[in-house]
Enzyme design. Structure first.
Site, mmCIF file in Angstrom:
data_model
loop_
_atom_site.group_PDB
_atom_site.id
_atom_site.type_symbol
_atom_site.label_atom_id
_atom_site.label_comp_id
_atom_site.label_asym_id
_atom_site.label_seq_id
_atom_site.Cartn_x
_atom_site.Cartn_y
_atom_site.Cartn_z
ATOM 1 N N HIS A 161 0.829 -1.207 0.000
ATOM 2 C CA HIS A 161 0.000 0.000 0.000
ATOM 3 C C HIS A 161 0.864 1.258 0.000
ATOM 4 O O HIS A 161 1.581 1.526 0.963
ATOM 5 C CB HIS A 161 -0.896 -0.049 1.243
ATOM 6 C CG HIS A 161 -1.841 1.074 1.380
ATOM 7 N ND1 HIS A 161 -1.804 1.945 2.452
ATOM 8 C CD2 HIS A 161 -2.876 1.478 0.598
ATOM 9 C CE1 HIS A 161 -2.779 2.830 2.331
ATOM 10 N NE2 HIS A 161 -3.431 2.569 1.211
ATOM 11 N N GLU B 181 0.865 -0.403 -4.793
ATOM 12 C CA GLU B 181 -0.254 0.507 -5.090
ATOM 13 C C GLU B 181 0.230 1.928 -4.906
ATOM 14 O O GLU B 181 1.010 2.210 -3.977
ATOM 15 C CB GLU B 181 -1.425 0.207 -4.142
ATOM 16 C CG GLU B 181 -2.639 1.105 -4.319
ATOM 17 C CD GLU B 181 -2.676 2.306 -3.364
ATOM 18 O OE1 GLU B 181 -3.584 3.140 -3.504
ATOM 19 O OE2 GLU B 181 -1.786 2.402 -2.478
ATOM 20 N N HIS C 174 -1.142 11.048 -2.137
ATOM 21 C CA HIS C 174 -2.482 10.573 -1.777
ATOM 22 C C HIS C 174 -3.456 11.692 -1.450
ATOM 23 O O HIS C 174 -4.586 11.710 -1.936
ATOM 24 C CB HIS C 174 -2.387 9.620 -0.579
ATOM 25 C CG HIS C 174 -3.725 9.159 -0.076
ATOM 26 N ND1 HIS C 174 -4.454 9.869 0.866
ATOM 27 C CD2 HIS C 174 -4.482 8.084 -0.404
ATOM 28 C CE1 HIS C 174 -5.585 9.236 1.101
ATOM 29 N NE2 HIS C 174 -5.631 8.152 0.345
ATOM 30 N N GLU D 82 -4.098 4.001 -8.457
ATOM 31 C CA GLU D 82 -5.333 4.602 -7.953
ATOM 32 C C GLU D 82 -5.463 6.013 -8.509
ATOM 33 O O GLU D 82 -4.595 6.868 -8.281
ATOM 34 C CB GLU D 82 -5.398 4.630 -6.430
ATOM 35 C CG GLU D 82 -6.666 5.329 -5.951
ATOM 36 C CD GLU D 82 -7.175 4.887 -4.598
ATOM 37 O OE1 GLU D 82 -8.164 5.489 -4.139
ATOM 38 O OE2 GLU D 82 -6.595 3.978 -4.002
#
Length: 245
Positions: free
Chosen positions: A15, A42, A57, A117
């Protein structure tokens, strides 16, 4: 819906890289993930004010850099001037927010699988998908596979489906859907990603019974990871790239 299963043939995705050991979403976190045995990573893609895709993020840079402000309000030059490592540990001082191009080159050099993502700032959902896909089309080797896109944004995924129809897509949710198969058909995705917050035993059983491919984030306990995998999850996302599954 394709009969191919699973799309992600691995039980663990690191992650934001090995984010328990290195500053998340940095190149250092990707190298650390590889070092600790991960086969997939990811990452999160957002756009700068001048339309460059960078790996970060949050909507704001405040938590993971020494700067302040919205990513979408800063130019690439502004973002690149920030220190994205010192907040985690002084040993990582000088780490930069990577560009998407740099990230792809690093992942390919490390021979890792990649979960992209799409993390739009509210309002640039379509543009985030367009620019991310353009970058992937340019730098991700055709036919290599081992890459899929995910998002909480239906608009981002819809545009990605138009631009890169052969790349699998995962729809991310917080509330596990009552009918997972119907939801994936509605949003034209092949995989479901759930956060662990509301994934009780009933929801886990419902996902498993549906037959869809699903993953759960973010799982940092080996006990939790084993329970979820035994309960039907194909993959878990973890900050611990070396979680001994």
């Amino acid at each position: 819906m394709s009969c191919q299963s699973p799309y992600v043939a691995d039980h663990l995705i690191a992650h934001r890289g090995a984010s328990a050991y290195a500053p998340e979403n940095t190149l250092a976190a990707m190298f650390e993930a590889k070092k600790r045995g991960a086969r997939w990573v990811e990452i999160d893609v957002k756009l700068t004010r001048d339309g460059y895709p960078v790996i970060i993020h949050d909507h704001h840079v405040d938590r993971t850099t020494n700067g302040t402000g919205l990513v979408a309000g800063m130019t690439l030059q502004d973002i690149r001037a920030l220190d994205a490592g010192s907040w985690f540990d002084p040993a990582f001082a000088g780490e930069k927010v990577p560009t998407f191009e740099e990230l792809i080159e690093t992942v390919l050099a490390l021979d890792l699988g990649l979960q992209v993502e799409l993390k739009p700032t509210p309002g640039d959902d379509t543009e985030t998908a367009e620019i991310a896909c353009a970058t992937l089309l340019r730098y991700w080797p055709h036919g290599r596979g081992r890459m899929f896109m995910t998002s909480f944004s239906e608009r981002s995924l819809s545009r990605a489906a138009q631009l890169m129809p052969d790349v699998p897509r995962a729809f991310a949710v917080v509330v596990p859907p009552k009918d997972p198969r119907a939801l994936l058909a509605e949003v034209n995705c092949q995989i479901l990603h759930c956060t662990s917050d509301m994934l009780d035993d009933d929801a886990l059983a419902r996902l498993n019974d549906s037959g869809v491919e699903f993953a759960v984030a973010t799982i940092n306990s080996l006990e939790d990871a084993k329970r979820l995998l035994a309960g039907g999850a194909q993959t878990i996302l973890s900050d611990y790239a070396d979680l001994a599954l």
